[in-house]
Design an enzyme around this catalytic site. Structure first.
Site, PDB file in Angstrom:
ATOM      1  CG  HIS A 126      -7.424  -3.804   1.514  1.00 44.63           C
ATOM      2  ND1 HIS A 126      -7.659  -2.764   0.641  1.00 44.63           N
ATOM      3  CD2 HIS A 126      -8.567  -3.952   2.227  1.00 44.63           C
ATOM      4  CE1 HIS A 126      -8.885  -2.305   0.824  1.00 44.63           C
ATOM      5  NE2 HIS A 126      -9.459  -3.005   1.780  1.00 44.63           N
ATOM      6  CG  HIS A 154      -4.525  -5.536  -1.812  1.00 48.97           C
ATOM      7  ND1 HIS A 154      -3.467  -4.748  -1.402  1.00 48.97           N
ATOM      8  CD2 HIS A 154      -5.598  -4.717  -1.867  1.00 48.97           C
ATOM      9  CE1 HIS A 154      -3.873  -3.516  -1.235  1.00 48.97           C
ATOM     10  NE2 HIS A 154      -5.175  -3.464  -1.507  1.00 48.97           N
ATOM     11  CG  HIS A 179      -4.103   1.739   4.750  1.00 51.04           C
ATOM     12  ND1 HIS A 179      -4.117   3.000   4.190  1.00 51.04           N
ATOM     13  CD2 HIS A 179      -4.234   0.870   3.707  1.00 51.04           C
ATOM     14  CE1 HIS A 179      -4.269   2.898   2.882  1.00 51.04           C
ATOM     15  NE2 HIS A 179      -4.352   1.614   2.569  1.00 51.04           N
ATOM     16  CG  ASP A 233      -1.931  -1.165   1.150  1.00 45.54           C
ATOM     17  OD1 ASP A 233      -3.007  -0.974   0.586  1.00 45.54           O
ATOM     18  OD2 ASP A 233      -1.600  -2.261   1.660  1.00 45.54           O
ATOM     19  CG  ASN A 266      -8.588  -1.724  -2.848  1.00 50.46           C
ATOM     20  OD1 ASN A 266      -7.453  -1.812  -2.384  1.00 50.46           O
ATOM     21  ND2 ASN A 266      -9.453  -0.848  -2.371  1.00 50.46           N
ATOM     22  CG  HIS A 267      -6.723   2.364  -3.997  1.00 49.37           C
ATOM     23  ND1 HIS A 267      -7.211   3.645  -3.934  1.00 49.37           N
ATOM     24  CD2 HIS A 267      -7.049   1.792  -2.814  1.00 49.37           C
ATOM     25  CE1 HIS A 267      -7.808   3.844  -2.768  1.00 49.37           C
ATOM     26  NE2 HIS A 267      -7.717   2.736  -2.063  1.00 49.37           N
ATOM     27  CG  HIS A 269      -2.231   4.100  -1.159  1.00 46.80           C
ATOM     28  ND1 HIS A 269      -3.469   4.021  -1.751  1.00 46.80           N
ATOM     29  CD2 HIS A 269      -2.216   3.109  -0.215  1.00 46.80           C
ATOM     30  CE1 HIS A 269      -4.181   3.054  -1.194  1.00 46.80           C
ATOM     31  NE2 HIS A 269      -3.438   2.472  -0.266  1.00 46.80           N
ATOM     32  CG  ASP A 297      -4.126  -0.533  -2.963  1.00 42.31           C
ATOM     33  OD1 ASP A 297      -4.612  -0.837  -4.065  1.00 42.31           O
ATOM     34  OD2 ASP A 297      -4.823  -0.407  -1.937  1.00 42.31           O
TER      35      ASP A 297
END
Length: 707
Positions: A257, A229, A259, A32, A140-141, A34, A72
């Site tokens: 996933h 994830h 955080h 993650d 998922n992002h 991001h 992610d």
């Protein structure tokens, strides 16, 4: 950091450091990242890239054999040019070089990277000079979507920067085939499952439509590591994946996933494996889980033993969160200046947290100086709120989130206990949960039409279907989702009216009756009906010649559990991101220009709906329901879904070979060493399949031990 492994038995001879290094696989684990989060924020625009660079620097400093990312990597499904360029530049800077790669890839790469046009691990590509390979699944992002079922990781994969694995080619049946890696005497079976909508993944596990394959060669034990994830925390009956769903032959599960940083491996005594949850490397919401110190994990594996070492990330922006209950203070809510006193009290708390942030700075030159601070203020007991924006102006150039420092909420008292002041023991029963997000788009759409006046309620469309279509448009920029939903459900309604031989006089009454009957449908029946609609949409696109094998419809079915939207041909382009300086600056002509002949049979170009238009405008400009019903043509809908898995084909391709060279730059993709055959862990074929019984697992092969 120095470390040592415990050995089986007391008579084992001591190992020297060189032998340990030759037989130890070092992996830097992160999830993650991001990249691109808050990139349009004037203060926080570079936070994600700075932290991702620090992660790669740790990998280079530790001289790891590989980097493993748990999904992610990007914050958006379609990252901006800045985010994509920054990520690619950093990977090239820190992962390319002349240092030999110490791990040997054993498995059939055409199976492991079947979704890539270049199915070869990047450090064995003679055209690329890789010293630290990066392996990643999607989250998922940044999941695949749109035409071609592609995501940002596909771009990194074809460019040779990332080894993208765990992509599901079917959402009805999933086969998880491991990447087999060896270094010295240590052998690693790396499993990966890219993000799938939690409800769908939960159903796949329940229906036993997922198979995990294990290597048949048991001469040396395999360390089994799974990367996935999904939701780990239970958000609903089916909106998460319980750990007991996972197979018990695993040694370690890398869970993306979630955080909150829980990098220390946690033992599952029911399934007999460890679970590590590194958490995100950047705070994407002002919640309690994000306030935990961020870390990545240095995983060291030798044989069936492992060690996880936490590495603190020093470039993360400081984040502090506090809960305040005004009822517990000595302030009087009936005082004439009570609101001013509350504001001054909150300002004092913020000042104290700013001072704490200054004292706890890591000293890294790229760590942001302005912290994030969130106060959750419970104003129960008659207190009044103050202006949050005006309050934030006091801390301009001192905080990074001046617009949302304070969050007001009230206690949710239980019935019959409103007069009793809660104590610390039952505080959780009184505090309203602070959700991570404001709500899902489909829930907001459904709530809007549920609360709307009678004349504003939907007559032809279902709230659930429209909500799913809007979510596809908002989250994935699928510009035709709303249009296709309207067309499909309109045709379904027309078919019902025609089958009932409804006259013009009774159309409105029949529509109301049809909608009432539709509401009585069970979720399972509605899902099946939606599935038929999706199949019909796919058939139409293939008739227009827009289909290319396994299409983007399949992945969008994963993103939408009930499959309410369809990724078909694009409209003229009057929706969002039309250009003119809005959005990312990209024009609709570049993203969704219309090809000739893309209009579905039975509707004119004038009658098409832009994805940015409203349903009301569409219905007002379209023909009347009566005329549409009169012109409707009944079409036969057939299912296009089939089980493409060929057991004999899989078996014939499931022989994987090992390369003769330990180092990189090898061109032997099909080595002549002895074969290692995949077997299905759920198979009941007996002697042809190897499945390690518990007695062997606990004694001979032994489960992984954490030291």
């Amino acid at each position: 950091m120095s470390y040592s492994f415990s050995h089986q038995g007391n008579d084992s001879p001591p190992r020297n450091d060189d032998e340990d290094k030759e037989n130890t696989i070092k992996i830097l684990i992160a999830t993650d990242c991001h990249i691109g989060y808050a990139e349009k924020d004037g203060v926080r625009h570079s936070d994600s890239l700075n932290t991702f660079e620090e992660i790669l620097q740790h990998a280079q400093k530790q001289k790891v054999d590989m980097i493993l990312l748990g999904g992610d990597l990007f914050h958006e499904n379609k990252p901006s040019r800045k985010s994509l360029h920054g990520c690619m530049a950093l990977i090239r800077k820190y992962c390319m070089g002349d240092r030999p790669v110490g791990i040997q890839f054993l498995s059939d790469q055409s199976l492991n990277f079947a979704a890539s046009p270049f199915p070869v691990v990047n450090y064995e590509d003679p055209n690329i000079n890789v010293e630290t390979p990066v392996f990643s699944i999607h989250g998922n992002h940044d999941d695949p979507a749109g035409l071609g079922n592609l995501c940002a990781l596909d771009i990194l994969s074809v460019s040779g920067l990332v080894n993208y694995f765990g992509k599901c080619n079917s959402l009805e049946k999933i086969d998880v085939i491991p990447l087999l890696i060896q270094k010295g005497t240590t052998r690693l079976a790396l499993y990966g499952i890219g993000s799938v909508r939690d409800e769908r993944m939960h159903r796949i596990f329940v229906n036993r439509k997922i198979r995990f394959f294990q290597p048949k060669d048991e001469s040396t034990p395999w360390f089994s590591l799974l990367t996935l994830h999904q939701n780990r925390t239970k958000h609903g009956e089916t909106n998460y994946i319980p750990e007991q769903f996972l197979p018990d032959f695993l040694d370690l599960v890398l869970w993306g996933h979630e955080h909150e940083c829980k990098v220390e491996p946690m033992w599952n005594d029911r399934q007999n494996f460890f679970v590590t949850q590194p958490g995100s490397s950047i705070a994407t919401s002002l919640s309690q889980g994000e306030a935990v110190q961020k870390h990545v994990c240095l995983l060291q594996i030798r044989a069936k033993a492992m060690k996880c070492t936490k590495i603190r990330l020093e470039t993360v922006r400081p984040f502090y969160m506090r809960d305040i209950a005004l009822m517990d203070t000595d302030m009087n809510p009936n005082h004439a200046s009570a609101t001013e006193h509350v504001e001054a009290f909150c300002a004092e708390k913020v000042e104290a947290l700013i001072s704490q942030a200054e004292d706890e700075m890591s000293g890294h030159p790229k760590q942001p100086k302005l912290p994030l601070i969130r106060l959750r203020v419970d104003y129960s007991g008659g207190f009044e709120t103050f202006n949050i924006n005006r309050f934030g102006q006091k801390f301009v150039n001192r905080l990074a989130n001046t617009k949302d420092i304070v969050l007001f909420h009230k206690r949710k008292l239980q019935a019959g206990k409103r007069e009793r002041k809660p104590n610390e023991e039952d505080m959780d029963n009184y505090l309203r949960p602070d959700a991570l997000d404001a709500g899902r788009v489909e829930d907001l759409v459904k709530q809007y039409f549920t609360d709307a006046d009678e004349h504003k309620k939907l007559s032809l469309l279902s709230e659930k279907g429209l909500g799913q279509a809007v979510q596809e448009f908002v989250d994935k920029e699928e510009k035709d989702a709303i249009l296709e939903l309207v067309k499909f459900q309109l045709e379904r309604t027309q078919g019902h009216l025609k089958s009932r031989k409804t006259t013009d006089t009774f159309i409105l009454e029949e529509l109301k009756h049809f909608k009432d009957e539709r509401k009585k449908m069970s979720d399972a029946d509605e899902a099946k009906e939606i599935q038929r609609v999706m199949d019909k949409a796919k058939e139409k696109r293939q008739q227009r010649g827009d289909s290319t094998g396994f299409s983007d419809d399949d992945q969008s079915r994963a993103d939408s559990d009930e499959s309410e939207s369809s990724n078909t041909s694009t409209t003229r382009g009057r929706g969002r991101r039309r250009g003119r300086g809005r959005g990312r600056g990209s024009t609709t002509r570049g993203l969704g220009s219309t090809a000739k002949g893309s209009t579905a049979k039975g509707s004119t170009a004038k009658g098409q709906v832009s994805s940015g238009g409203t349903l009301k405008n569409f219905l007002s400009k379209e023909k009347s329901v009566t005329n549409s019903f009169a012109e409707a043509k009944k079409k036969k809908s057939q299912s296009l879904w089939s089980d493409d898995s060929d057991e004999e084909s899989l078996s014939s391709r499931s022989t994987i070979t090992s390369t003769n060279s330990t180092w990189k730059r090898t061109t032997q993709r099909n080595a002549k060493a002895s074969a290692v055959v995949y077997i299905d862990s759920d198979s009941d074929d007996g002697e042809d399949m190897f499945s390690m019984p518990p007695s062997i697992r606990k004694t001979g092969a032994k489960k992984a031990r954490h030291y």
